[in-house]
Design a protein around this motif. Structure first.
Motif, PDB file in Angstrom:
ATOM      1  N   VAL A   1       0.820  -1.224   0.000  1.00 40.41           N
ATOM      2  CA  VAL A   1       0.000   0.000   0.000  1.00 40.41           C
ATOM      3  C   VAL A   1       0.848   1.266   0.000  1.00 40.41           C
ATOM      4  CG1 VAL A   1      -1.896  -1.175   1.176  1.00 40.41           C
ATOM      5  CG2 VAL A   1      -0.219   0.098   2.531  1.00 40.41           C
ATOM      6  N   SER A   2       2.104   1.152   0.426  1.00 38.29           N
ATOM      7  CA  SER A   2       2.965   2.338   0.483  1.00 38.29           C
ATOM      8  C   SER A   2       4.407   1.975   0.129  1.00 38.29           C
ATOM      9  CB  SER A   2       2.918   2.951   1.900  1.00 38.29           C
ATOM     10  OG  SER A   2       3.725   4.098   1.970  1.00 38.29           O
ATOM     11  N   PRO A   3       4.703   1.901  -1.167  1.00 40.68           N
ATOM     12  CA  PRO A   3       6.058   1.539  -1.600  1.00 40.68           C
ATOM     13  C   PRO A   3       7.142   2.491  -1.093  1.00 40.68           C
ATOM     14  CG  PRO A   3       4.506   1.396  -3.413  1.00 40.68           C
ATOM     15  CD  PRO A   3       3.792   2.082  -2.298  1.00 40.68           C
ATOM     16  N   ASN A   4       6.762   3.741  -0.754  1.00 35.88           N
ATOM     17  CA  ASN A   4       7.757   4.709  -0.285  1.00 35.88           C
ATOM     18  C   ASN A   4       7.883   4.729   1.241  1.00 35.88           C
ATOM     19  OD1 ASN A   4       5.250   5.790   0.163  1.00 35.88           O
ATOM     20  ND2 ASN A   4       5.775   7.880  -0.486  1.00 35.88           N
ATOM     21  N   ILE A   5       7.337   3.757   1.911  1.00 37.36           N
ATOM     22  CA  ILE A   5       7.449   3.693   3.364  1.00 37.36           C
ATOM     23  C   ILE A   5       8.928   3.580   3.760  1.00 37.36           C
ATOM     24  CG2 ILE A   5       7.245   1.161   3.518  1.00 37.36           C
ATOM     25  CD1 ILE A   5       5.487   1.612   6.000  1.00 37.36           C
ATOM     26  N   SER A   6       9.332   4.329   4.805  1.00 37.68           N
ATOM     27  CA  SER A   6      10.743   4.316   5.188  1.00 37.68           C
ATOM     28  C   SER A   6      10.963   3.918   6.644  1.00 37.68           C
ATOM     29  CB  SER A   6      11.359   5.710   4.962  1.00 37.68           C
ATOM     30  OG  SER A   6      10.764   6.674   5.835  1.00 37.68           O
ATOM     31  N   ALA A   7       9.890   3.729   7.398  1.00 42.27           N
ATOM     32  CA  ALA A   7      10.037   3.330   8.797  1.00 42.27           C
ATOM     33  C   ALA A   7       8.761   2.624   9.249  1.00 42.27           C
ATOM     34  CB  ALA A   7      10.315   4.535   9.688  1.00 42.27           C
ATOM     35  N   VAL A   8       8.920   1.713  10.218  1.00 38.61           N
ATOM     36  CA  VAL A   8       7.779   0.945  10.715  1.00 38.61           C
ATOM     37  C   VAL A   8       7.917   0.747  12.222  1.00 38.61           C
ATOM     38  CG1 VAL A   8       6.598  -1.296  10.683  1.00 38.61           C
ATOM     39  CG2 VAL A   8       7.383  -0.272   8.542  1.00 38.61           C
ATOM     40  N   ILE A   9       6.796   0.900  12.906  1.00 37.26           N
ATOM     41  CA  ILE A   9       6.716   0.581  14.336  1.00 37.26           C
ATOM     42  C   ILE A   9       5.810  -0.632  14.474  1.00 37.26           C
ATOM     43  CG2 ILE A   9       6.001   1.386  16.621  1.00 37.26           C
ATOM     44  CD1 ILE A   9       6.279   4.275  15.458  1.00 37.26           C
ATOM     45  N   ALA A  10       6.287  -1.654  15.167  1.00 35.16           N
ATOM     46  CA  ALA A  10       5.472  -2.843  15.421  1.00 35.16           C
ATOM     47  C   ALA A  10       4.955  -2.796  16.851  1.00 35.16           C
ATOM     48  CB  ALA A  10       6.286  -4.115  15.187  1.00 35.16           C
ATOM     49  N   SER A  11       3.778  -3.351  17.067  1.00 33.06           N
ATOM     50  CA  SER A  11       3.169  -3.322  18.396  1.00 33.06           C
ATOM     51  C   SER A  11       3.760  -4.343  19.353  1.00 33.06           C
ATOM     52  CB  SER A  11       1.657  -3.542  18.286  1.00 33.06           C
ATOM     53  OG  SER A  11       1.047  -2.459  17.623  1.00 33.06           O
ATOM     54  N   SER A  12       4.694  -5.128  18.883  1.00 30.17           N
ATOM     55  CA  SER A  12       5.427  -6.047  19.753  1.00 30.17           C
ATOM     56  C   SER A  12       6.750  -6.398  19.076  1.00 30.17           C
ATOM     57  CB  SER A  12       4.626  -7.323  20.028  1.00 30.17           C
ATOM     58  OG  SER A  12       4.541  -8.124  18.863  1.00 30.17           O
ATOM     59  N   ASP A  13       7.695  -6.869  19.848  1.00 32.86           N
ATOM     60  CA  ASP A  13       8.986  -7.245  19.280  1.00 32.86           C
ATOM     61  C   ASP A  13       8.870  -8.450  18.359  1.00 32.86           C
ATOM     62  OD1 ASP A  13      10.148  -5.192  20.646  1.00 32.86           O
ATOM     63  OD2 ASP A  13      11.160  -6.417  22.137  1.00 32.86           O
ATOM     64  N   VAL A  14       8.004  -9.406  18.719  1.00 29.75           N
ATOM     65  CA  VAL A  14       7.884 -10.584  17.856  1.00 29.75           C
ATOM     66  C   VAL A  14       7.280 -10.201  16.506  1.00 29.75           C
ATOM     67  CG1 VAL A  14       7.818 -12.293  19.705  1.00 29.75           C
ATOM     68  CG2 VAL A  14       5.696 -11.198  18.991  1.00 29.75           C
ATOM     69  N   GLN A  15       6.374  -9.236  16.481  1.00 26.88           N
ATOM     70  CA  GLN A  15       5.876  -8.731  15.201  1.00 26.88           C
ATOM     71  C   GLN A  15       7.018  -8.093  14.411  1.00 26.88           C
ATOM     72  OE1 GLN A  15       2.848  -5.980  16.403  1.00 26.88           O
ATOM     73  NE2 GLN A  15       1.187  -7.440  16.130  1.00 26.88           N
ATOM     74  N   ALA A  16       7.870  -7.361  15.120  1.00 24.78           N
ATOM     75  CA  ALA A  16       8.994  -6.690  14.450  1.00 24.78           C
ATOM     76  C   ALA A  16       9.955  -7.698  13.838  1.00 24.78           C
ATOM     77  CB  ALA A  16       9.733  -5.794  15.445  1.00 24.78           C
ATOM     78  N   VAL A  17      10.154  -8.832  14.499  1.00 26.77           N
ATOM     79  CA  VAL A  17      11.022  -9.885  13.950  1.00 26.77           C
ATOM     80  C   VAL A  17      10.437 -10.399  12.638  1.00 26.77           C
ATOM     81  CG1 VAL A  17      11.868 -12.230  14.318  1.00 26.77           C
ATOM     82  CG2 VAL A  17      11.996 -10.560  16.171  1.00 26.77           C
ATOM     83  N   GLY A  18       9.134 -10.622  12.619  1.00 22.46           N
ATOM     84  CA  GLY A  18       8.485 -11.049  11.379  1.00 22.46           C
ATOM     85  C   GLY A  18       8.564  -9.991  10.299  1.00 22.46           C
ATOM     86  N   ALA A  19       8.401  -8.719  10.697  1.00 26.26           N
ATOM     87  CA  ALA A  19       8.488  -7.619   9.737  1.00 26.26           C
ATOM     88  C   ALA A  19       9.892  -7.527   9.150  1.00 26.26           C
ATOM     89  CB  ALA A  19       8.114  -6.306  10.418  1.00 26.26           C
ATOM     90  N   TRP A  20      10.895  -7.765   9.985  1.00 24.42           N
ATOM     91  CA  TRP A  20      12.299  -7.704   9.532  1.00 24.42           C
ATOM     92  C   TRP A  20      12.521  -8.717   8.408  1.00 24.42           C
ATOM     93  CZ3 TRP A  20      16.400  -6.103  13.565  1.00 24.42           C
ATOM     94  CH2 TRP A  20      17.617  -5.804  12.928  1.00 24.42           C
ATOM     95  N   LYS A  21      11.980  -9.910   8.571  1.00 23.94           N
ATOM     96  CA  LYS A  21      12.133 -10.926   7.523  1.00 23.94           C
ATOM     97  C   LYS A  21      11.425 -10.508   6.245  1.00 23.94           C
ATOM     98  CE  LYS A  21      11.241 -15.749   6.298  1.00 23.94           C
ATOM     99  NZ  LYS A  21      12.396 -15.700   5.361  1.00 23.94           N
ATOM    100  N   ALA A  22      10.245  -9.923   6.372  1.00 23.27           N
ATOM    101  CA  ALA A  22       9.520  -9.464   5.186  1.00 23.27           C
ATOM    102  C   ALA A  22      10.307  -8.382   4.452  1.00 23.27           C
ATOM    103  CB  ALA A  22       8.140  -8.935   5.588  1.00 23.27           C
ATOM    104  N   ILE A  23      10.929  -7.490   5.201  1.00 26.68           N
ATOM    105  CA  ILE A  23      11.760  -6.432   4.596  1.00 26.68           C
ATOM    106  C   ILE A  23      12.935  -7.047   3.853  1.00 26.68           C
ATOM    107  CG2 ILE A  23      13.289  -4.488   5.119  1.00 26.68           C
ATOM    108  CD1 ILE A  23      11.378  -3.886   7.511  1.00 26.68           C
ATOM    109  N   THR A  24      13.586  -8.013   4.494  1.00 26.38           N
ATOM    110  CA  THR A  24      14.728  -8.686   3.872  1.00 26.38           C
ATOM    111  C   THR A  24      14.304  -9.467   2.629  1.00 26.38           C
ATOM    112  OG1 THR A  24      15.795  -8.905   6.037  1.00 26.38           O
ATOM    113  CG2 THR A  24      16.607 -10.320   4.277  1.00 26.38           C
ATOM    114  N   ASP A  25      13.167 -10.145   2.720  1.00 24.45           N
ATOM    115  CA  ASP A  25      12.677 -10.908   1.569  1.00 24.45           C
ATOM    116  C   ASP A  25      12.347 -10.004   0.386  1.00 24.45           C
ATOM    117  OD1 ASP A  25      12.938 -13.180   3.061  1.00 24.45           O
ATOM    118  OD2 ASP A  25      10.790 -13.537   3.334  1.00 24.45           O
TER     119      ASP A  25
END
Length: 346
Positions: free
Chosen positions: A245-269
């Motif tokens: 929905v936002s290809p120009n997104i440059s930062a993300v806040i996750a509501s928990s650390d475990v969500q952030a770990v999953g988000a990190w993998k999505a960013i890397t992928d």
């Protein structure tokens, strides 16, 4: 030969006597606010049913044993493991035997499941973690013949330890805005609990404070509902939605650390880098976050568990004390590699 007959509860006594459970509680606590006729009816019901009230005082006086229940929507997340560590540390140090009973209530209808658990009437103390207390539930808990401590929710009638979740999200968003980010996403939980809504509000408040227009598309959740969405899978799914929905997104806040770990993998992928392409901040500051360099909001989770357990033991030993604890636990943004990077808008 042992009997499988269920233990008599305060609910059984109330039904047998034809009174409210609050009336039974007042009789058990020797309150003068009960007529003699009603009091006799309750006492007769207690005798006939062989109900054993006030097990807390009896077990403590005999230094026998105590059974503490800890109820939460889940007991398997890293957040709750840290909380339980603090609770266990205190309960293991007391000078009488204490057993811990864990109530994993689930994220679907936790209040109904809690009521079913409480009908057992067997515990000497109850700690509720992340369970909202409605007026009806508050009435039931006040009639409960054991101390009740709340974690993660504020209430004017119980000892409680809670966080300012709005402030935590504000700190995280402010840090990213000060580092030059304008398109900041938020990975939310699956349900609209009080904690989640407060974190969304803190995110909005920071954007408004810095004059950045709020875009509802930048708040996304995943489809995995286990642990109410506080999971790696949920974070991975939500991050992929944010990238779409936002290809120009440059930062993300996750509501928990475990969500952030999953988000990190999505960013890397997606062949992107943290923090050079997308800065990332989690919430809770579990031990793993320190080792992987994830910025996060530290809520002093284990310390909060310690405080709650100490208060419960105090309540057991001093059941008539009227004053209550109303403590807001401060939160601190721990800045690490995942967000410690100045973004240059193009």
């Amino acid at each position: 030969m042992s009997s499988n007959k269920p233990a008599v509860t305060i609910y059984d006594v109330a039904n047998h006597a034809g009174v409210a459970i609050s009336t039974v509680s007042r009789v058990l606590n020797e309150s003068s606010d009960v007529s003699e006729k009603t009091k006799r009816r309750v006492i007769e019901a207690i005798d006939e049913l062989k109900y054993l009230p006030n097990r807390v005082a009896r077990s403590l006086a005999q230094q026998n044993s105590s059974l503490i229940a800890i109820a939460s929507p889940t007991i398997t997340t890293a957040f709750h493991n840290s909380l339980l560590k603090g609770l266990r540390t205190v309960l293991a140090s007391i000078d009488y035997e204490c057993d811990i009973l864990l109530f994993d209530l689930g994220s679907q209808n936790p209040l109904n499941r809690l009521r079913d658990k409480l009908k057992g009437g067997k515990v000497d103390g109850l700690i509720l973690a992340g369970i909202p207390v409605s007026p009806h539930l508050a009435k039931e808990l006040k009639a409960f013949s054991a101390p009740v401590i709340l974690i993660g929710n504020h209430h004017t009638e119980f000892d409680c330890y809670y966080w300012n979740d709005s402030d935590g999200a504000f700190q995280a968003t402010k840090h990213l805005l000060e580092n030059g980010h304008q398109h900041i996403g938020l990975i939310r939980a699956y349900t609209d609990g009080y904690v989640q809504l407060q974190r969304i509000q803190g995110y909005k408040d920071a954007l408004k404070h810095f004059g950045v227009k709020f875009d509802s598309n930048l708040i996304q959740c995943g489809s995995t509902i286990k642990h109410a969405g506080f999971s790696e899978e949920h974070g991975y799914e939500a991050m992929n939605s944010l990238l779409q929905v936002s290809p120009n997104i440059s930062a993300v806040i996750a509501s928990s650390d475990v969500q952030a770990v999953g988000a990190w993998k999505a960013i890397t992928d997606a062949q992107l880098r943290v923090p050079e392409d997308i800065a990332l901040i989690g919430y809770d500051d579990i031990k793993t976050s320190y080792y992987i360099g994830l910025s996060s909001i530290n809520q002093k989770i284990e310390e909060t568990g310690l405080l709650a357990a100490k208060r419960l033991i105090y309540r057991q030993k001093h059941p008539t004390v009227m004053s209550r604890v109303d403590k807001e636990i401060s939160s601190t943004l721990m800045i690490r590699r995942s967000s410690n990077y100045t973004h240059n808008s193009k």
